[in-house]
Design a protein around this motif. Structure first.
Motif, PDB file in Angstrom:
ATOM      1  N   LYS A  25      -5.255  -3.896   6.173  1.00  9.13           N
ATOM      2  CA  LYS A  25      -6.283  -3.528   7.141  1.00  9.13           C
ATOM      3  C   LYS A  25      -5.641  -3.275   8.496  1.00  9.13           C
ATOM      4  O   LYS A  25      -4.853  -4.085   8.987  1.00  9.13           O
ATOM      5  N   THR A  26      -5.945  -2.120   9.081  1.00 11.06           N
ATOM      6  CA  THR A  26      -5.423  -1.826  10.416  1.00 11.06           C
ATOM      7  C   THR A  26      -6.079  -2.760  11.418  1.00 11.06           C
ATOM      8  O   THR A  26      -7.311  -2.819  11.500  1.00 11.06           O
ATOM      9  N   PRO A  27      -5.309  -3.511  12.158  1.00 11.48           N
ATOM     10  CA  PRO A  27      -5.899  -4.481  13.084  1.00 11.48           C
ATOM     11  C   PRO A  27      -6.636  -3.790  14.219  1.00 11.48           C
ATOM     12  O   PRO A  27      -6.274  -2.697  14.641  1.00 11.48           O
ATOM     13  N   ASP A  28      -7.671  -4.460  14.696  1.00  6.74           N
ATOM     14  CA  ASP A  28      -8.441  -3.905  15.821  1.00  6.74           C
ATOM     15  C   ASP A  28      -7.650  -3.967  17.117  1.00  6.74           C
ATOM     16  O   ASP A  28      -7.805  -3.106  17.987  1.00  6.74           O
ATOM     17  N   ASP A  29      -6.791  -4.969  17.235  1.00  9.65           N
ATOM     18  CA  ASP A  29      -6.040  -5.168  18.472  1.00  9.65           C
ATOM     19  C   ASP A  29      -4.557  -5.362  18.180  1.00  9.65           C
ATOM     20  O   ASP A  29      -4.026  -6.476  18.294  1.00  9.65           O
ATOM     21  N   PRO A  30      -3.845  -4.285  17.811  1.00  9.27           N
ATOM     22  CA  PRO A  30      -2.401  -4.424  17.591  1.00  9.27           C
ATOM     23  C   PRO A  30      -1.695  -4.786  18.885  1.00  9.27           C
ATOM     24  O   PRO A  30      -2.207  -4.539  19.985  1.00  9.27           O
ATOM     25  N   VAL A  31      -0.521  -5.372  18.751  1.00 15.51           N
ATOM     26  CA  VAL A  31       0.224  -5.835  19.925  1.00 15.51           C
ATOM     27  C   VAL A  31       1.617  -5.227  19.929  1.00 15.51           C
ATOM     28  O   VAL A  31       2.112  -4.749  18.911  1.00 15.51           O
ATOM     29  N   LEU A  32       2.242  -5.260  21.091  1.00 15.17           N
ATOM     30  CA  LEU A  32       3.597  -4.746  21.261  1.00 15.17           C
ATOM     31  C   LEU A  32       4.600  -5.889  21.310  1.00 15.17           C
ATOM     32  O   LEU A  32       4.365  -6.904  21.975  1.00 15.17           O
ATOM     33  N   ASP A  33       5.701  -5.714  20.620  1.00 12.47           N
ATOM     34  CA  ASP A  33       6.839  -6.609  20.735  1.00 12.47           C
ATOM     35  C   ASP A  33       7.980  -5.764  21.290  1.00 12.47           C
ATOM     36  O   ASP A  33       8.373  -4.774  20.672  1.00 12.47           O
ATOM     37  N   THR A  34       8.484  -6.106  22.458  1.00 11.05           N
ATOM     38  CA  THR A  34       9.512  -5.282  23.095  1.00 11.05           C
ATOM     39  C   THR A  34      10.883  -5.944  22.978  1.00 11.05           C
ATOM     40  O   THR A  34      11.006  -7.174  22.966  1.00 11.05           O
ATOM     41  N   TYR A  35      11.915  -5.109  22.900  1.00  8.15           N
ATOM     42  CA  TYR A  35      13.298  -5.571  22.793  1.00  8.15           C
ATOM     43  C   TYR A  35      14.067  -5.101  24.029  1.00  8.15           C
ATOM     44  O   TYR A  35      13.688  -4.127  24.682  1.00  8.15           O
ATOM     45  N   ARG A  36      15.179  -5.762  24.303  1.00  8.26           N
ATOM     46  CA  ARG A  36      15.977  -5.386  25.468  1.00  8.26           C
ATOM     47  C   ARG A  36      16.491  -3.959  25.327  1.00  8.26           C
ATOM     48  O   ARG A  36      17.116  -3.611  24.332  1.00  8.26           O
ATOM     49  N   GLY A  37      16.233  -3.145  26.355  1.00 12.05           N
ATOM     50  CA  GLY A  37      16.661  -1.760  26.338  1.00 12.05           C
ATOM     51  C   GLY A  37      17.970  -1.556  27.083  1.00 12.05           C
ATOM     52  O   GLY A  37      18.562  -2.497  27.626  1.00 12.05           O
TER      53      GLY A  37
END
Length: 337
Positions: A25-37
């Motif tokens: 199920k596609t979540p209603d509120d997906p979140v971002l996980d960021t990595y060091r750029g």
């Protein structure tokens, strides 16, 4: 057809069949996980992942190995979200997450040296905003440092699969230890932060936040971390090999910093000597030194042969059971930090 290719096709077919039978199920509120750029000519490269939810460990020093195991295993049970557009809010640059949720986004421009915080968010969802950090090296930097992690920066036992898994999954961010001599050496090589440091590991991206905690707790010099995807895709089966991943990462880092010579740091437990010899051939003259820790049983014949070949190319090679004499060896070899 090779057995691995057949297994790859079967795995892709099986994964697609599972997705059809049990669609996530596609979540209603997906979140971002960021990595060091990190910076590249003409801009900054940001990396991240879109997930249904973030998973983090919250270790206590006194908690049991069983508790550590449960927390570490939970990091690998992620629900990735593909096809999501992510935007860098100030520049308007966008990227779309792939089937494993990963995304790479280049923000063009000229950036001052140091660490930058750049806002990313899922398009149309302001509440999803996360700050992505990225390093721009100082123009005064004299060298770049690329270092392995397992058994180089911290004890893992990666030369033994069983020991590696035990150490990885029963430890925590509160109990895992960075080698004291590694912290001292990296501070010396970075000249207290003037020279950029990059970490490369075969560990999965799921451990990025965990490694940040371990490194920060140890006072290790901060730098972008290059990990790998362990998923199944059209161009990989489970993951690309350790050497292939590490070689690609070295190439990417050196292409991003075309004016810098580099020092490569690793260990003899996972064929780093052979991998670094190949890097020396590909980047003739830009690798100035190779530093290798010799964990467990020490260097095997293949590693010793590779180290001799690296020396014949005119590259300084420092190796041993610890890093206590590396700085002196580099100085004797004429490397200017």
């Amino acid at each position: 057809m090779p057995l691995k290719a057949i297994a790859h096709r079967v795995a892709i077919w099986g994964e697609r069949a599972f997705d059809r039978l049990f669609p996530a199920k596609t979540p209603d509120d997906p979140v971002l996980d960021t990595y060091r750029g990190y910076s590249v000519p003409g801009g900054i490269m940001l990396r991240g992942r879109v997930l249904a939810a973030l998973r983090r460990t919250t270790p206590e020093p006194e908690q049991s190995r069983w508790q550590n195991l449960r927390e570490m295993v939970s990091l690998f049970f992620t629900h990735e979200v593909g096809g999501v557009t992510v935007v860098a809010t100030e520049s308007g640059v966008t990227a779309q997450s792939d089937e494993e949720g990963y995304l790479t986004l280049k923000v063009p421009g000229e950036f001052a040296p140091g660490w930058h915080q750049i806002a990313l968010e899922i398009e149309g969802v302001p509440g999803s905003r996360k700050m992505a950090r990225a390093l721009v090296p100082s123009p005064e930097a004299r060298i770049g440092i690329i270092s392995d992690i397992d058994d180089t920066m911290m004890h893992t036992g990666a030369y033994s699969l069983v020991r590696n898994l035990w150490t990885t999954f029963t430890g925590s961010a509160a109990t895992r230890r960075v080698f004291a001599d590694a912290t001292v050496l990296m501070d010396h090589l970075s000249d207290h932060g003037r020279n950029p440091v990059f970490f490369v590991s075969s560990s999965p991206w799921n451990l990025h936040a965990f490694l940040e905690k371990v490194f920060d707790r140890a006072g290790l010099v901060t730098g972008p971390i290059f990990l790998r995807d362990l998923g199944i895709g059209q161009d990989q089966f489970i993951s690309r090999g350790h050497g292939d991943h590490k070689g690609r990462s070295i190439d990417r880092i050196m292409e991003a910093n075309p004016d810098l010579p580099f020092v490569l740091i690793g260990d003899t437990g996972q064929h780093d000597a052979q991998i670094y010899l190949e890097a020396c051939h590909r980047h003739g003259g830009r690798v100035k030194a190779v530093i290798l820790r010799e964990p467990g049983p020490g260097a095997d014949d293949a590693s010793r042969a590779a180290m001799s070949a690296i020396r014949r190319l005119g590259v300084i090679v420092a190796h041993g059971s610890d890093f206590s004499e590396v700085a002196e060896e580099l100085e004797r070899g004429g490397l200017s930090i």
